[in-house]
Design a protein around this motif. Structure first.
Motif, mmCIF file in Angstrom:
data_model
loop_
_atom_site.group_PDB
_atom_site.id
_atom_site.type_symbol
_atom_site.label_atom_id
_atom_site.label_comp_id
_atom_site.label_asym_id
_atom_site.label_seq_id
_atom_site.Cartn_x
_atom_site.Cartn_y
_atom_site.Cartn_z
ATOM 1 N N GLU A 225 36.475 17.701 -29.944
ATOM 2 C CA GLU A 225 35.031 17.658 -29.283
ATOM 3 C C GLU A 225 33.704 18.259 -30.287
ATOM 4 N N ALA A 226 33.036 17.163 -30.475
ATOM 5 C CA ALA A 226 31.811 17.181 -31.558
ATOM 6 C C ALA A 226 30.663 17.273 -30.597
ATOM 7 N N LYS A 227 29.671 18.281 -31.301
ATOM 8 C CA LYS A 227 28.226 18.289 -30.784
ATOM 9 C C LYS A 227 27.325 17.867 -31.826
ATOM 10 N N TYR A 228 26.408 16.844 -31.309
ATOM 11 C CA TYR A 228 25.484 16.299 -32.350
ATOM 12 C C TYR A 228 23.897 16.396 -31.868
ATOM 13 N N LYS A 229 22.933 16.546 -32.916
ATOM 14 C CA LYS A 229 21.733 16.630 -32.783
ATOM 15 C C LYS A 229 21.171 15.415 -32.983
ATOM 16 N N LEU A 230 20.715 14.445 -32.442
ATOM 17 C CA LEU A 230 20.065 12.918 -32.563
ATOM 18 C C LEU A 230 18.611 13.135 -32.760
ATOM 19 N N THR A 231 18.113 12.784 -33.661
ATOM 20 C CA THR A 231 16.564 12.633 -33.719
ATOM 21 C C THR A 231 16.222 11.382 -34.138
ATOM 22 N N GLY A 232 15.140 10.914 -33.345
ATOM 23 C CA GLY A 232 14.380 9.522 -33.598
ATOM 24 C C GLY A 232 13.068 9.605 -33.398
ATOM 25 N N TYR A 233 12.613 8.370 -33.489
ATOM 26 C CA TYR A 233 11.108 7.901 -33.209
ATOM 27 C C TYR A 233 11.025 6.902 -32.273
ATOM 28 N N THR A 234 10.145 7.101 -31.203
ATOM 29 C CA THR A 234 9.606 6.005 -30.386
ATOM 30 C C THR A 234 8.250 5.381 -31.061
ATOM 31 N N THR B 190 27.226 15.960 -26.580
ATOM 32 C CA THR B 190 28.416 16.225 -26.827
ATOM 33 C C THR B 190 29.621 15.304 -26.399
ATOM 34 N N THR B 191 30.368 14.859 -27.263
ATOM 35 C CA THR B 191 31.192 13.774 -27.303
ATOM 36 C C THR B 191 32.670 14.028 -27.601
ATOM 37 N N THR B 192 33.546 13.225 -27.238
ATOM 38 C CA THR B 192 35.121 13.621 -27.410
ATOM 39 C C THR B 192 35.445 12.295 -28.268
ATOM 40 N N GLY B 193 36.717 12.671 -28.998
ATOM 41 C CA GLY B 193 37.209 11.475 -29.408
ATOM 42 C C GLY B 193 37.795 11.554 -30.748
ATOM 43 N N THR B 194 38.683 10.623 -31.185
ATOM 44 C CA THR B 194 39.285 10.803 -32.347
ATOM 45 C C THR B 194 38.160 10.813 -33.666
ATOM 46 N N ALA B 195 38.807 11.074 -34.943
ATOM 47 C CA ALA B 195 38.110 11.069 -36.108
ATOM 48 C C ALA B 195 37.285 9.647 -36.198
ATOM 49 N N ASP B 196 38.270 8.772 -36.100
ATOM 50 C CA ASP B 196 37.742 7.439 -36.151
ATOM 51 C C ASP B 196 36.655 6.766 -35.243
ATOM 52 N N GLN B 197 37.020 7.524 -33.850
ATOM 53 C CA GLN B 197 35.950 7.317 -32.868
ATOM 54 C C GLN B 197 34.574 7.906 -33.118
ATOM 55 N N LEU C 91 18.651 6.475 -35.456
ATOM 56 C CA LEU C 91 18.753 7.794 -35.278
ATOM 57 C C LEU C 91 19.298 8.700 -36.430
ATOM 58 N N THR C 92 18.603 9.835 -36.543
ATOM 59 C CA THR C 92 19.144 10.750 -37.623
ATOM 60 C C THR C 92 20.446 11.722 -36.986
ATOM 61 N N VAL C 93 21.496 11.653 -37.631
ATOM 62 C CA VAL C 93 22.631 12.129 -36.853
ATOM 63 C C VAL C 93 22.872 13.649 -37.415
ATOM 64 N N LEU C 94 22.988 14.476 -37.010
ATOM 65 C CA LEU C 94 23.407 15.936 -37.505
ATOM 66 C C LEU C 94 24.490 16.434 -36.568
ATOM 67 N N ARG C 95 25.758 16.473 -37.179
ATOM 68 C CA ARG C 95 26.984 17.052 -36.404
ATOM 69 C C ARG C 95 26.713 18.706 -36.410
ATOM 70 N N GLN C 96 26.810 19.268 -35.544
ATOM 71 C CA GLN C 96 26.559 20.809 -35.409
ATOM 72 C C GLN C 96 28.009 21.556 -35.369
ATOM 73 N N SER C 97 28.821 20.904 -34.511
ATOM 74 C CA SER C 97 30.262 21.724 -34.773
ATOM 75 C C SER C 97 31.107 20.303 -34.347
ATOM 76 N N ARG C 98 32.559 20.592 -34.543
ATOM 77 C CA ARG C 98 33.661 20.073 -34.355
ATOM 78 C C ARG C 98 34.801 20.745 -34.014
ATOM 79 N N ARG C 99 35.651 20.671 -32.998
ATOM 80 C CA ARG C 99 36.772 21.577 -32.867
ATOM 81 C C ARG C 99 38.026 20.513 -32.152
ATOM 82 N N LYS C 100 38.970 20.995 -32.574
ATOM 83 C CA LYS C 100 40.351 20.100 -31.964
ATOM 84 C C LYS C 100 40.714 20.594 -30.675
ATOM 85 N N THR C 101 40.770 19.317 -30.026
ATOM 86 C CA THR C 101 41.092 19.585 -28.487
ATOM 87 C C THR C 101 42.729 19.320 -28.072
#
Length: 758
Positions: A264-273, A162-169, A182-192
């Motif tokens: 405030e956006a919530k992400y699901k990050l998937t990767g491989y070691t 979960t991270t916060t920032g502007t759209a550019d950030q 990493l494979t990025v999947l944005r699950q939600s985003r809301r204005k704060t």
């Protein structure tokens, strides 16, 4: 592109195109596997005999007990153990496998060093090189070859962030995560929040530039429009002429608000070691074309492995368990076992341990997942896409159940052969080389033991016509006398001890011992085949030994084994290239990238089709004459290199002729000198170009601000004195000195006085 997983071959009977050709290839593999295993039955039988001789177990018609004496003289085990220890020490001299990829040119040095460090970490830190080599080298010394599979270990992981920032950030965060593999999947985003202070600051200049009358007129128009709209007087309203400047202002304000809106956006990050696992392949389960020397050139090769269904599901977790139970190949001796009735092979997972495998009746009957199946991993060259080119196909299957089948670029198996045979894939193992010596020595020592026992044990004899041997053979405890005239003093007598001469056995055993040592490179009992000779170096006292024929044979054995290690190193590198997009590879690459970027340079070069195969590998072996005293001499050479370079740089600085180009040429011989000593990073000992230029600048500044030394002051004063004297002489010659002027003035006055007097 062929890519099949978890398919039953009977479901592809009506397939067309590539699938039809795959079914045909699968049917051909049945015949190939059986034919090759029959071809290799003799090799497996020899390996079986080597295993039993190594374990000092009785072998039929070889070292089996004779007349109750089951002593077996150990020859195979110490020779194999010695060879294993010295080869392991030779390749991993300090507990690590030290190597480097040789760059093609100067531009390739950075990529070659990064690849070297990445593979070095995987082998020496993520794995235990001594354990890997111990199993691999012993397998190669005990059997004809040793095969090691370099298997990638890719484990997926998921992180919720979960991270916060502007759209550019947020966009930058997503891009950074994608660049890291990493494979990025944005699950939600809301204005704060909206940072109005920044919005006002960004739009203030534009608003201030508008004329006051225009802003007021626009405001009046908007108010009038709003009042008319509230009264419903739309028909009487005139069309408003758009105000371009104000519309641009609104766009600027909207853009500024969008830029300064926090989310405030919530992400699901998937990767491989990524790691690599060195999986030994039992050599008696390996099958290939024995006339092809290199694994990479094999038209067909692979191995089979008996395992339980539970083990299969652990190795291949995507298996459809119910279908696998129906269509897998069930056998407790191996599906395509050649000559199993003759040499009793494949009854257990490790053939060198003489215990039976799981029986057909037992707990496996009550627990279905404990039943034994045979899984084959085969690499076959076949025109699977009908384009006229042979593709390398990797297929893993059991019976008619296809676990996976895909086209691959290389065979991930390294082959170690300490004693190669010319034009043959299979070499001659050290164990089978000394098996006859063990049999000869066993026979000789048994004869000596038997003679000693017969000599030390008293025996008696009886006349056969005086005893009833039939009743004695029937198991009667007593001896029945047949003749009443039986005389114990004459009819029973002591058998004299044997009078054989076994003095020759000692010399014969010595010759056998010498022959055994000569088979593996020891020409005398003092030339022991042990790791001490192959330590990180030998002292000057051992120079003669190191150049002897025994050491040459040992060095050759280590170098032959090192070729297999080079193949394994290359396969680890090739595996990293194959999974260069994974998070684990990029993270590893960032550790050794000169700029810290998550970029594997060799992987990027593969994408650009401008790659280096990294086939030229320099591996450091424990072969040489280094020791403690030579290590001190090595440090002295390093110090001499530092001193010599410093002197040359100092002279160049003092003369003012030192340039960056000249420094590179001055430093190059010293770099080569350290490279010969095994130092890859010369910057650890020698000053770099930046450091030298900084020294030059600092020296110049210090020279400007420093006071002259007493000697310099003396020289300066002497120079001033010389200047003054020169000026004085010039003045005297020109008549400009004070005394000359006074004398001239006096003469002038005297002349005037004389003139007035006259």
């Amino acid at each position: 592109m062929l890519d099949i997983k978890n398919v039953v071959i009977s479901n592809l009977d009506n397939a067309r195109g590539m699938m039809a050709r795959f079914v045909k290839m699968h049917n051909l593999l049945q015949t190939k596997c059986a034919a090759n295993l029959r071809l290799l039955a003799t090799k497996n039988q020899v390996n079986r005999a080597s295993d039993y001789h190594y374990l000092v177990l009785p072998v039929t018609q070889s070292t089996e007990p004779v007349n109750g004496i089951d002593y077996i003289h150990p020859v195979v085990k110490p020779m194999v153990d010695y060879a294993t220890a010295v080869i392991t020490k030779g390749i991993a001299q300090n507990g690590e496998i030290n190597f480097e990829f040789v760059p093609d040119n100067e531009r390739d040095e950075v990529a070659a060093r990064q690849a070297t460090n990445m593979v070095h970490k995987l082998i020496n830190q993520n794995n235990d090189p001594h354990t890997i080599l111990q199993h691999w080298v012993m397998d190669a010394c005990l059997h004809k070859n040793g095969e090691m599979m370099i298997a990638p270990m890719r484990e997926s992981f998921v992180r919720y962030v979960t991270t916060t920032g502007t759209a550019d950030q947020l966009a930058a965060f997503e891009q950074q995560a994608a660049d890291s593999g990493l494979t990025v999947l944005r699950q939600s985003r809301r204005k704060t929040d909206v940072d109005m202070a920044k919005v006002i600051k960004e739009t203030k200049d534009f608003v201030d530039q508008l004329p006051e009358a225009q802003r007021q007129a626009e405001m009046d128009t908007r108010i009038a429009t709003a009042e008319a709209g509230s009264r419903g007087e739309f028909d009487n309203m005139t069309e408003e002429v758009p105000n371009i400047e104000l519309e641009q202002g609104e766009d600027v304000i909207a853009d500024s608000i969008a830029r300064n809106t926090s989310y405030e956006a919530k992400y699901k990050l998937t990767g491989y070691t990524v790691n690599v696992k060195f999986r030994p392949i039992a050599q008696h389960y390996w099958l290939c074309d024995p006339t092809v020397i290199s694994i990479e050139e094999q038209p067909f090769c692979g191995f089979y492995k008996p395992m339980s269904i539970q083990e299969a599901t652990e190795l291949y977790p995507d298996i459809d368990l119910e279908q696998f139970k129906i269509h897998a190949e069930y056998s407790n001796v191996g599906a395509f076992q050649a000559g199993s009735l003759l040499n009793n092979l494949a009854l257990h997972a490790r053939d060198s341990v003489p215990v039976n495998g799981l029986p057909s009746t037992g707990y496996s009957a009550q627990e279905p997942e404990a039943r034994q199946v045979t899984v084959l991993t085969i690499w076959n060259r076949y025109d699977i896409d009908n384009d006229g080119e042979l593709e390398l196909v990797e297929i893993v299957y059991s019976g008619t159940y296809i676990i996976s089948a895909k086209e691959v670029e290389f065979i991930p198996v390294a082959n170690m052969v300490p004693k190669p045979l010319a034009q043959n894939f299979y070499g001659m193992s050290i164990a089978e080389s000394v098996v006859p010596m063990q049999e000869y020595a066993t026979s000789g020592y048994r004869a000596e033991l038997q003679l000693g026992l017969l000599t030390a044990t008293p025996r008696i004899g009886a006349k056969p016509d005086k005893l009833d041997f039939e009743m004695l053979q029937d198991g009667e405890a007593a001896i029945f006398i047949l003749d009443s005239k039986f005389d114990p003093a004459k009819d029973i007598y002591q058998i004299p001890p044997p009078s054989g001469n076994n003095a020759f056995i000692e010399s014969a055993m010595n010759r056998i011992q010498q022959d055994s040592m000569a088979m593996i490179g020891m020409t005398s009992p003092q030339d022991v085949f042990n790791p001490e000779v192959m330590s990180p170096g030998n002292s000057g006292a051992k120079l003669q030994l190191a150049l002897g024929p025994n050491q040459i044979i040992q060095d050759n054995t280590v170098k032959n084994s090192a070729e297999g290690m080079k193949d394994a190193i290359w396969l680890v590198w090739r595996t990293l290239v194959q999974y260069g997009d994974d998070y684990g590879v990029k993270k590893l690459a960032a550790e050794f990238h000169p700029d810290g970027k998550p970029e594997f340079l060799d992987y990027l070069a593969f994408d650009d089709m401008n790659f280096n195969e990294r086939k030229t590998i320099h591996i450091e072996l424990g072969l040489g004459m280094k020791s403690e005293e030579n290590s001190l001499q090595r440090l002295q050479i390093i110090k001499q290199a530092q001193t010599g370079l410093t002197q040359e740089v100092t002279m160049g600085v003092q003369s003012g002729a030192l340039t960056p180009q000249a420094f590179k040429k001055i430093r190059k011989p010293y770099e080569d000198m350290l490279y010969v000593l095994g130092i890859k990073d010369a910057n650890a000992y020698l000053p770099t170009e930046e450091e030298v230029m900084e020294m030059v600048t600092q020296a110049q500044e210090s020279k400007k601000n420093a006071e002259p030394s007493p000697d310099d002051k003396k020289k300066i004063a002497s120079a001033h004195l010389d200047d003054v004297r020169a000026n004085q002489i010039e003045a005297e010659v020109a008549g400009n000195t004070a005394s000359s002027q006074l004398e001239g003035y006096a003469l002038l006055e005297e002349h005037k006085a004389k003139s007035y007097g006259t």
